[in-house]
Design a protein around this motif. Structure first.
Motif, PDB file in Angstrom:
ATOM      1  N   GLY A  18       0.814  -1.209   0.000  1.00 47.35           N
ATOM      2  CA  GLY A  18       0.000   0.000   0.000  1.00 47.35           C
ATOM      3  C   GLY A  18       0.843   1.251   0.000  1.00 47.35           C
ATOM      4  N   ALA A  22       1.182   4.156  -2.949  1.00 44.23           N
ATOM      5  CA  ALA A  22       0.947   5.568  -2.629  1.00 44.23           C
ATOM      6  C   ALA A  22       2.082   6.437  -3.165  1.00 44.23           C
ATOM      7  CB  ALA A  22       0.803   5.737  -1.126  1.00 44.23           C
ATOM      8  N   GLN A  52      -4.682   4.254  -5.974  1.00 44.88           N
ATOM      9  CA  GLN A  52      -5.299   4.691  -4.720  1.00 44.88           C
ATOM     10  C   GLN A  52      -6.246   3.622  -4.185  1.00 44.88           C
ATOM     11  OE1 GLN A  52      -7.333   8.408  -5.056  1.00 44.88           O
ATOM     12  NE2 GLN A  52      -7.584   8.647  -2.837  1.00 44.88           N
ATOM     13  N   GLN A  55      -4.219   0.862  -2.745  1.00 46.35           N
ATOM     14  CA  GLN A  55      -3.656   1.275  -1.457  1.00 46.35           C
ATOM     15  C   GLN A  55      -4.689   1.114  -0.355  1.00 46.35           C
ATOM     16  OE1 GLN A  55      -2.581   5.360  -1.252  1.00 46.35           O
ATOM     17  NE2 GLN A  55      -1.917   5.263   0.875  1.00 46.35           N
TER      18      GLN A  55
END
Length: 260
Positions: A18, A22, A52, A55
C-alpha cells in the motif's frame, strides 16, 4: 514458522504494498503533462486512481489480518503459558525428587511453594530430614506427606490438608498450623513449642502427649484426643482462657529459648 510470525509478515507485506502504491501515485500525480498528450494524461490519472484503490484495499487487508488473527494469537499465548507452567512444575519436581532422603534444603522450599501456588497436589511427598524452615505451604494438599525429622521451624501451613502426615521427630517450633486438617497425623517426638494449632482438626492424631507444647496456641482446637486440652495447658500450652500467657519479666531470653 510460528503462526504469529506468518500473520505479521502477511500484514507487513500488505502494508508495504500500500505504501509503495501511494508513492507511485504521488510521483505520477506530480509529473508534468506534455502539451497535446491528454490521452496519456487520462491514462496516468486512471492508473493513479487505481493505485489509490489498491492502497486502500491493502490497508483494509492489513487491518483484517490483525483482526482475524487475534483469537489465534490469544490461543497461542495461552498455550505458551500452559507449557511454561508445565515446564516449571516438572523442574520443581526434579528438585524435590533429586533431594529426597538428603538433609539441607536443596531448593525444596521454593519448589514446594511454586507447586502449591500452581495448584499441584503434594500428596505423599517424602520430605524426611529436609530443612524447610519458614516454608510457605498455606492451603497445600499434603495428605500422607512425610516430614520425619524435618526442620519446619516457622513453617506456614495454615489451612493445609495434612491428613495422615508423618511429623515424627520433626521440629515445628513457631510453625503455623492454624485451621489445618491434621486427622490421623503422627506427632510422636515432634517439637511444637510456640506453634499455632488454633482451629486445627486433631481427630485421631497420634503422639501428641509425646510432644513439647510450651507456649503452643491451642485455641479452638477441634476433635482433639480425650483430655488433650487440659493436659496441653498443664504442659505450658496457651489459649484465650489462660490466665497468664506472657513470659515473666524475670526470665531471660536464653531461658525461654531452652523451654522452647
Amino acid at each position: 514458522m510460528p503462526l504469529r510470525s506468518r500473520s505479521h509478515r502477511r500484514a507487513l507485506l500488505a502494508l508495504s504494498t500500500g505504501v509503495a502504491l501511494a508513492v507511485v501515485r504521488r510521483a505520477l500525480g506530480q509529473s508534468p503533462t506534455p502539451a497535446g498528450a491528454s490521452s496519456w494524461t487520462d491514462w496516468l490519472q486512471n492508473f493513479s486512481n487505481a493505485g489509490q484503490l489498491l492502497q486502500t484495499a491493502a490497508f483494509l487487508f492489513s487491518a483484517y489480518q490483525f483482526w482475524a488473527n487475534r483469537n489465534e494469537r490469544r490461543a497461542a499465548d495461552e498455550a505458551s503459558a500452559v507449557q511454561a507452567k508445565k515446564d516449571s512444575n516438572y523442574q520443581a519436581w526434579q528438585v524435590i525428587n533429586s533431594a529426597q532422603g538428603k538433609g539441607g534444603s536443596g531448593g525444596r522450599p521454593d519448589a514446594l511453594r511454586d507447586l502449591n501456588r500452581n495448584g499441584i497436589s503434594l500428596a505423599g511427598v517424602n520430605l524426611d530430614g529436609a530443612w524447610l524452615e519458614q516454608v510457605d505451604l498455606r492451603g497445600a494438599m499434603l495428605p500422607m506427606a512425610s516430614f520425619e525429622n524435618a526442620n519446619l521451624h516457622g513453617a506456614q501451613l495454615q489451612n493445609a490438608t495434612l491428613t495422615g502426615a508423618n511429623f515424627r521427630g520433626a521440629s515445628l517450633v513457631t510453625a503455623s498450623l492454624s485451621g489445618a486438617s491434621l486427622q490421623g497425623a503422627d506427632f510422636t517426638g515432634a517439637r511444637l513449642s510456640a506453634a499455632d494449632l488454633s482451629d486445627a482438626d486433631l481427630y485421631n492424631a497420634k503422639g501428641l502427649r509425646e510432644c513439647t507444647l510450651s507456649y503452643t496456641n491451642i485455641e479452638g482446637v477441634r476433635r482433639g484426643p480425650s483430655g488433650f486440652r487440659e493436659w496441653a495447658l498443664e504442659q505450658g500450652a496457651v489459649n484465650q482462657a489462660t490466665e497468664q500467657t506472657e513470659i515473666p519479666s524475670d526470665h531471660s531470653h536464653s531461658t525461654v529459648f531452652r523451654r522452647l
